[in-house]
Design an enzyme around this catalytic site. Structure first.
Site, short mmCIF file in Angstrom:
data_model
loop_
_atom_site.label_atom_id
_atom_site.label_comp_id
_atom_site.label_asym_id
_atom_site.label_seq_id
_atom_site.Cartn_x
_atom_site.Cartn_y
_atom_site.Cartn_z
N ARG A 52 -22.00 -61.17 15.94
CA ARG A 52 -21.32 -60.36 16.93
C ARG A 52 -21.80 -58.91 16.78
O ARG A 52 -22.08 -58.46 15.67
CB ARG A 52 -19.81 -60.43 16.72
CG ARG A 52 -19.39 -60.15 15.27
CD ARG A 52 -17.88 -60.10 15.14
NE ARG A 52 -17.31 -61.45 15.10
CZ ARG A 52 -16.01 -61.70 15.06
NH1 ARG A 52 -15.14 -60.70 15.05
NH2 ARG A 52 -15.56 -62.94 15.02
N ASP A 54 -20.23 -55.16 17.73
CA ASP A 54 -18.91 -54.63 18.10
C ASP A 54 -18.90 -54.00 19.48
O ASP A 54 -19.96 -53.73 20.06
CB ASP A 54 -18.49 -53.55 17.09
CG ASP A 54 -18.26 -54.12 15.72
OD1 ASP A 54 -18.06 -55.35 15.60
OD2 ASP A 54 -18.29 -53.34 14.75
N TYR A 112 -30.97 -52.60 12.09
CA TYR A 112 -30.16 -51.75 12.96
C TYR A 112 -30.73 -50.33 12.96
O TYR A 112 -31.33 -49.89 11.96
CB TYR A 112 -28.71 -51.66 12.44
CG TYR A 112 -27.86 -52.87 12.75
CD1 TYR A 112 -27.16 -52.95 13.95
CD2 TYR A 112 -27.74 -53.91 11.84
CE1 TYR A 112 -26.36 -54.05 14.23
CE2 TYR A 112 -26.94 -55.01 12.11
CZ TYR A 112 -26.25 -55.08 13.31
OH TYR A 112 -25.46 -56.16 13.58
N ARG A 199 -22.02 -48.71 10.27
CA ARG A 199 -21.36 -47.49 10.72
C ARG A 199 -20.67 -46.76 9.58
O ARG A 199 -20.57 -45.52 9.60
CB ARG A 199 -20.38 -47.81 11.85
CG ARG A 199 -21.10 -48.19 13.14
CD ARG A 199 -20.27 -49.03 14.09
NE ARG A 199 -19.09 -48.31 14.54
CZ ARG A 199 -18.11 -48.86 15.26
NH1 ARG A 199 -18.17 -50.15 15.59
NH2 ARG A 199 -17.09 -48.14 15.65
#
Lengths: 248, 248
Positions: A52, A54, A112, A199
């Site tokens: 997933r 976010d 990422y 994050r």
């Protein structure tokens, strides 16, 4: 039955993440994909994502797979799908894969990129894709902090508290900070990521860049494993899933 | 009375161009600037832009000026203004200039960039900022065509028909085509531009890239001066006003 692997990009700004949220009516990437695929296949299609992302997180190279007996050749699927998908979701590759390929279980590495816009005024062209930090940042301290994340660690302290996961050990093989004019890109790659992990990692690196903490604090935070002691969770708009790799 | 010069960026996607359109209720950049400035100045402010940009056209370096007796120091104006402006309009520089500076009359050179996304699938991150052309393009032919625009010409054939302008002579001192992966940037700079001029020039260059015309056709089209014979007006989303220069 065919098993088809899709590679896709999306601007996550208008979505509540990749994963379908039953009964909420909130738009998700998975739901849009399943809707478009079900029309093309004329049967109900279930899509498996590599993981997933976010709400609000973007992707340049998300991977998903689905099983179907549809007859459309793989190379013609992107164009057919994109004509049915909203313009902020784009499938750019489709390929037939072996029947046991699983986009989530088989993913061996994800990359990422978190983007910070570091200038006094945020450019209107970056407002959807970067987090705005106006003040001066210590780039070398940020790079030094990033290096402390490399290797295998227990990331308990860098995971959102509302998670069902039991195993917090992950291996990070790339964590770097690069500045190009006002754009700072923090690349993080590893074998897997916990909820909000990137994050929180970048939020901690940013506090080090602001001089509020020292690079070696990362080692302490990893060892301590307490979420409240690590940095803030940065906003989702700056985060983008760049690519997902599989054993060849 | 102060005369203040502003340099600003905007994502034009949500606006009906720079210039105020009285009584239409359509959002424009000028109107948003005047609204925010009038609040700060506590008096009614009229803004002069370097020129209108059409509906949907973006700007990285638009210039405007206004007269006011406001007391806010110029260096603090951007932050104050941006707190009142929508997030897709950003003033990044303000400076006191001599009382006779006029953003439109004094502009001596403008630079535009038109962006083409040249790949089979349009990335969701470029959908607001580029025109999508999927097929193969002849880059060298496009560059050769661009060179035919250099110098002083009558641009009658490269101007939208609904214009009140009488003098169609303009001088182009830069017209180049550059490709960087799937992104083609066509830079056009000159002393002034007619209505839709850049979008028609690039539309013509694009048809040459597709092999529908030859580079030397540009010379003929310039000489002939008939709008219908030139290429199509490309969509506004790919166009961006990069900078406006003034005599120093």
């Amino acid at each position: 039955m065919r098993n088809i692997k899709l590679t896709l990009s999306y601007d996550g700004g208008g979505y509540h993440g990749f994963q379908k949220q039953k009964g909420t009516g909130l738009p998700t990437i998975q739901e849009e994909l399943e809707k478009a695929l079900s029309i093309l296949a004329q049967e109900s299609i279930a899509v498996i994502g590599s993981g997933r992302t976010d709400a609000g997180v973007h992707a340049k190279g998300q991977v998903a797979n689905f099983k179907s007996s549809m007859r459309i050749p793989a190379e013609r699927l992107p164009l057919a799908l994109n004509s049915l998908l909203p313009r902020d979701i784009v499938v750019f590759k489709a390929e037939d894969v072996s029947c046991d390929f699983h986009a989530r279980y088989d993913a061996k590495r994800k990359t990422y990129c978190y983007t910070i816009y570091n200038d006094s005024c945020l450019s209107p062209f970056w407002r959807r894709y970067a987090y705005h930090v106006p003040g001066k940042l210590k780039l070398e301290e940020m790079s030094a902090a990033a290096r402390f994340f490399l290797g295998e660690h227990d990331f308990h302290g860098f995971c959102a508290k509302d998670t069902a996961v039991k195993d917090f050990v992950r291996t990070i093989d790339e964590c770097s900070v690069k500045k190009d004019d006002e754009i700072i890109r923090i690349i993080v790659a590893g074998d897997g990521f916990l909820y909000n992990m990137v994050r929180i990692m970048v939020g901690t690196i940013l506090e080090i860049g602001k001089g509020k903490r020292k690079p070696q604090d990362v080692a302490y935070l990893l060892q301590k494993g307490v979420r409240e002691e690590a940095g803030m969770t940065l906003p989702s708009c700056g985060l983008c899933l760049q690519k997902v790799e599989y054993p060849s």
